[in-house]
Design a protein around this motif. Structure first.
Motif, PDB file in Angstrom:
ATOM      1  N   PHE A   1     -34.900 -17.915   8.376  1.00  6.98           N
ATOM      2  CA  PHE A   1     -35.316 -19.253   7.980  1.00  6.98           C
ATOM      3  C   PHE A   1     -35.308 -20.156   9.202  1.00  6.98           C
ATOM      4  O   PHE A   1     -34.335 -20.185   9.930  1.00  6.98           O
ATOM      5  CB  PHE A   1     -34.357 -19.860   6.937  1.00  6.98           C
ATOM      6  CG  PHE A   1     -34.347 -19.152   5.631  1.00  6.98           C
ATOM      7  CD1 PHE A   1     -35.222 -19.522   4.630  1.00  6.98           C
ATOM      8  CD2 PHE A   1     -33.464 -18.114   5.394  1.00  6.98           C
ATOM      9  CE1 PHE A   1     -35.209 -18.859   3.412  1.00  6.98           C
ATOM     10  CE2 PHE A   1     -33.453 -17.449   4.181  1.00  6.98           C
ATOM     11  CZ  PHE A   1     -34.325 -17.828   3.191  1.00  6.98           C
TER      12      PHE A   1
ATOM     13  N   LYS B   1     -31.127 -21.384   9.415  1.00  6.66           N
ATOM     14  CA  LYS B   1     -30.408 -21.150   8.167  1.00  6.66           C
ATOM     15  C   LYS B   1     -30.497 -19.669   7.858  1.00  6.66           C
ATOM     16  O   LYS B   1     -31.581 -19.086   7.879  1.00  6.66           O
ATOM     17  CB  LYS B   1     -31.030 -21.966   7.039  1.00  6.66           C
ATOM     18  CG  LYS B   1     -30.367 -21.728   5.686  1.00  6.66           C
ATOM     19  CD  LYS B   1     -31.052 -22.533   4.599  1.00  6.66           C
ATOM     20  CE  LYS B   1     -30.454 -22.263   3.239  1.00  6.66           C
ATOM     21  NZ  LYS B   1     -31.178 -22.949   2.156  1.00  6.66           N
ATOM     22  N   LEU B   2     -29.354 -19.046   7.590  1.00  8.49           N
ATOM     23  CA  LEU B   2     -29.299 -17.635   7.220  1.00  8.49           C
ATOM     24  C   LEU B   2     -28.804 -17.554   5.776  1.00  8.49           C
ATOM     25  O   LEU B   2     -27.765 -18.117   5.429  1.00  8.49           O
ATOM     26  CB  LEU B   2     -28.368 -16.867   8.151  1.00  8.49           C
ATOM     27  CG  LEU B   2     -28.718 -16.935   9.652  1.00  8.49           C
ATOM     28  CD1 LEU B   2     -27.633 -16.284  10.485  1.00  8.49           C
ATOM     29  CD2 LEU B   2     -30.056 -16.279   9.914  1.00  8.49           C
ATOM     30  N   GLN B   3     -29.560 -16.841   4.934  1.00  8.38           N
ATOM     31  CA  GLN B   3     -29.314 -16.829   3.495  1.00  8.38           C
ATOM     32  C   GLN B   3     -28.647 -15.532   3.048  1.00  8.38           C
ATOM     33  O   GLN B   3     -29.131 -14.450   3.371  1.00  8.38           O
ATOM     34  CB  GLN B   3     -30.646 -16.996   2.758  1.00  8.38           C
ATOM     35  CG  GLN B   3     -30.527 -17.097   1.258  1.00  8.38           C
ATOM     36  CD  GLN B   3     -29.898 -18.406   0.830  1.00  8.38           C
ATOM     37  OE1 GLN B   3     -30.257 -19.468   1.317  1.00  8.38           O
ATOM     38  NE2 GLN B   3     -28.950 -18.332  -0.094  1.00  8.38           N
TER      39      GLN B   3
ATOM     40  N   HIS C   1     -24.865 -19.381   2.121  1.00 11.81           N
ATOM     41  CA  HIS C   1     -25.811 -19.487   3.224  1.00 11.81           C
ATOM     42  C   HIS C   1     -25.103 -20.214   4.356  1.00 11.81           C
ATOM     43  O   HIS C   1     -24.125 -20.944   4.131  1.00 11.81           O
ATOM     44  CB  HIS C   1     -27.110 -20.195   2.809  1.00 11.81           C
ATOM     45  CG  HIS C   1     -26.935 -21.621   2.416  1.00 11.81           C
ATOM     46  ND1 HIS C   1     -26.596 -22.012   1.136  1.00 11.81           N
ATOM     47  CD2 HIS C   1     -27.059 -22.776   3.131  1.00 11.81           C
ATOM     48  CE1 HIS C   1     -26.513 -23.320   1.071  1.00 11.81           C
ATOM     49  NE2 HIS C   1     -26.798 -23.821   2.279  1.00 11.81           N
TER      50      HIS C   1
ATOM     51  N   ARG D   1     -25.704 -22.499   8.030  1.00 14.52           N
ATOM     52  CA  ARG D   1     -26.643 -23.262   8.850  1.00 14.52           C
ATOM     53  C   ARG D   1     -25.863 -24.078   9.867  1.00 14.52           C
ATOM     54  O   ARG D   1     -24.656 -24.264   9.744  1.00 14.52           O
ATOM     55  CB  ARG D   1     -27.530 -24.156   7.985  1.00 14.52           C
ATOM     56  CG  ARG D   1     -26.772 -25.248   7.266  1.00 14.52           C
ATOM     57  CD  ARG D   1     -27.692 -26.391   6.877  1.00 14.52           C
ATOM     58  NE  ARG D   1     -27.069 -27.349   5.989  1.00 14.52           N
ATOM     59  CZ  ARG D   1     -26.231 -28.311   6.379  1.00 14.52           C
ATOM     60  NH1 ARG D   1     -25.849 -28.426   7.645  1.00 14.52           N
ATOM     61  NH2 ARG D   1     -25.728 -29.154   5.493  1.00 14.52           N
TER      62      ARG D   1
ATOM     63  N   ASN E   1     -23.731 -20.980  -2.403  1.00 10.37           N
ATOM     64  CA  ASN E   1     -25.069 -21.165  -2.967  1.00 10.37           C
ATOM     65  C   ASN E   1     -25.060 -21.831  -4.337  1.00 10.37           C
ATOM     66  O   ASN E   1     -25.962 -22.596  -4.663  1.00 10.37           O
ATOM     67  CB  ASN E   1     -25.796 -19.817  -3.074  1.00 10.37           C
ATOM     68  CG  ASN E   1     -26.184 -19.262  -1.722  1.00 10.37           C
ATOM     69  OD1 ASN E   1     -26.357 -19.992  -0.755  1.00 10.37           O
ATOM     70  ND2 ASN E   1     -26.307 -17.943  -1.649  1.00 10.37           N
TER      71      ASN E   1
ATOM     72  N   GLN F   1     -23.711 -25.668  -3.383  1.00  2.77           N
ATOM     73  CA  GLN F   1     -23.895 -26.258  -2.045  1.00  2.77           C
ATOM     74  C   GLN F   1     -22.597 -26.792  -1.441  1.00  2.77           C
ATOM     75  O   GLN F   1     -22.613 -27.614  -0.527  1.00  2.77           O
ATOM     76  CB  GLN F   1     -24.954 -27.372  -2.060  1.00  2.77           C
ATOM     77  CG  GLN F   1     -26.277 -26.964  -2.682  1.00  2.77           C
ATOM     78  CD  GLN F   1     -26.870 -25.714  -2.030  1.00  2.77           C
ATOM     79  OE1 GLN F   1     -27.051 -25.677  -0.820  1.00  2.77           O
ATOM     80  NE2 GLN F   1     -27.159 -24.700  -2.829  1.00  2.77           N
TER      81      GLN F   1
ATOM     82  N   LEU G   1     -23.834 -12.072   7.818  1.00  2.80           N
ATOM     83  CA  LEU G   1     -25.052 -12.767   8.230  1.00  2.80           C
ATOM     84  C   LEU G   1     -25.109 -12.951   9.748  1.00  2.80           C
ATOM     85  O   LEU G   1     -26.169 -12.833  10.362  1.00  2.80           O
ATOM     86  CB  LEU G   1     -25.145 -14.132   7.535  1.00  2.80           C
ATOM     87  CG  LEU G   1     -25.350 -14.110   6.022  1.00  2.80           C
ATOM     88  CD1 LEU G   1     -25.152 -15.503   5.432  1.00  2.80           C
ATOM     89  CD2 LEU G   1     -26.727 -13.577   5.675  1.00  2.80           C
TER      90      LEU G   1
END
Length: 198
Positions: free
Chosen positions: A6, A13-15, A20, A22, A84, A87, A128
């Motif tokens: 991303f 940003k890594l999901q 996640h 960022r 996720n 948030q 990640l």
């Protein structure tokens, strides 16, 4: 090297499935301050001594500015970890001290807020960062250093495939005193315990 999962406005940003990660923004200040304040007793045995102004907005602003400089130089990639489902900020993980040339290596450090420790969030954040370091940044070796009695952190790293290499005597000044650390490493050629397709 792989394409970044991303990219938005030059922001990474890594999901993952549960979290996640960022880069930190100035707008994260309040959530960061509340979580760090709540987790002070949990974190201080494993971190450098907190300065009196460490939770002030001016110090956070300086931190963000420093992060941007290091990202631009390619020597540090700081990430905040967000759950996720809501948030919520749950911690942070940083790939830093990146050395190029003949070394091609970097160090991983991380922290978790006390309400979120032990829920697998850090394990997923690590899963990640590892392929990002090897596949995108082209690093050859990752290192992490843990105080010997930080069994939880050592176990997390070993579960991801890191191997203990030895004792670093009086390595870092943590919680006001110089402390030994165990050095752990992961090579790009090692079998690491993550899904390489994150």
């Amino acid at each position: 090297m792989i394409a970044l999962p991303f990219m938005r406005n030059n922001s990474l940003k890594l999901q993952g499935i549960k979290v996640h990660i960022r880069e930190p923004y100035l707008s994260d200040y309040q959530a960061w301050k509340v979580l760090r304040e709540k987790s002070r007793a949990f974190l201080t045995p494993w971190e450098p001594t907190w300065t009196p102004d460490v939770l002030e907005k001016s110090a956070f602003r300086h931190r963000i500015r420093h992060y941007q400089e290091e990202i631009n130089k390619g020597t540090t990639y700081p990430f905040f970890i967000f759950r996720n489902s809501d948030q919520q900020l749950v911690g942070g993980i940083t790939l830093n001290n990146i050395r190029r040339g003949v070394g091609q290596n970097g160090m991983i450090g991380y922290w978790s807020g006390v309400p979120y420790a032990g829920n697998g969030y850090m394990s997923e954040a690590l899963a990640l960062v590892i392929p990002f370091a090897f596949q995108h940044l082209g690093l050859h070796r990752l290192e992490a250093a843990c105080i010997p009695n930080n069994i939880r952190s050592i176990s997390l790293l070993e579960k991801a495939g890191f191997q203990q290499e030895g004792l670093l005597r009086s390595y870092l000044k943590i919680n006001g005193k110089w402390q030994d650390h165990i050095l752990l490493s992961l090579l790009e050629s090692d079998k690491y315990n993550i899904d390489n397709k994150v």
